[in-house]
Scaffold this motif. Sequence first.
Motif, short mmCIF file in Angstrom:
data_model
loop_
_atom_site.label_atom_id
_atom_site.label_comp_id
_atom_site.label_asym_id
_atom_site.label_seq_id
_atom_site.Cartn_x
_atom_site.Cartn_y
_atom_site.Cartn_z
N THR A 193 0.80 -1.41 -0.03
CA THR A 193 0.12 0.20 0.02
C THR A 193 1.02 1.28 0.11
O THR A 193 0.68 2.33 -0.76
N ALA A 194 1.68 1.42 0.88
CA ALA A 194 2.91 2.35 0.86
C ALA A 194 3.67 2.43 -0.43
O ALA A 194 3.75 3.65 -1.00
N GLY A 195 3.96 1.52 -1.07
CA GLY A 195 4.79 1.59 -2.26
C GLY A 195 3.95 1.88 -3.38
O GLY A 195 4.42 2.41 -4.36
N ALA A 196 2.55 1.44 -3.34
CA ALA A 196 1.64 1.65 -4.63
C ALA A 196 1.52 3.26 -4.71
O ALA A 196 1.29 3.82 -5.77
N GLU A 197 1.82 4.29 -3.88
CA GLU A 197 1.66 5.45 -4.03
C GLU A 197 2.71 6.12 -5.03
O GLU A 197 2.50 7.03 -5.75
N ARG A 198 3.92 5.34 -5.10
CA ARG A 198 4.84 5.47 -5.91
C ARG A 198 5.16 4.99 -7.33
O ARG A 198 5.58 5.23 -8.34
#
Length: 219
Positions: free
Chosen positions: A128-133
């Motif tokens: 989820t955190a990585g999907a922002e980038r």
Amino acid sequence: MSAMDPGEELRRDVAAARARFAEEGGGATTTVLRNDGPYRHVRFDFPRASWRWCEVVTWPDVLVLRGDLGVWSFGRPGDGLEGFRLPGGEAGRVDPARWAERLVSGGPGAALRYCAARAAAYVRAAVTAGAERHEGLAEEAEEFFFGARAGTDLSTEKGLLEAVGRFEERHADVYEGFRFPVETWEPHRYDPGFLLACVMLPWAVAEYDAAASAVSRVA
């Protein structure tokens, strides 16, 4: 309960162990088999519980709880009972993390068990955190780790590490810079038997103290 908050999870697990002991521990009997200074042997029988019996054995610097809750050996300088005497039944002082540090065999890790649900929560949080980038990461990771044809096995710690390693290697060029921060994860929970033992031990010590005091008064 959030698998990403180990402290809150532990508090809830301890509360569940307390509730279980309160529900099943009624009608227990205490038998003092030996009471010779630091050398003690006390048996407890639980006619209503899913665990039927356990016993506490002490000698200088050591207390051992063994029986249907497993075998847990605690080291502590002096009287092994003293560390589990909680005046006034202060249940809030039950401290599995601190008491696990005293385990003689295996150390604190002996009280922990790998938790696949917590591991999956860590994986999803990192994605989820990585999907922002990284566009497309969420869908790709969901299929890789949890899809109907996923070739991963998160049921063991070894399987978890192998899975995140394969994903990172396979997608290094697509999602440049993305990685799972496994070194910060805590994919373990305290063994239910250990938590129940932590709840039971202060009660067991209080029961022993009452029995020993009664014998003293008669003598």
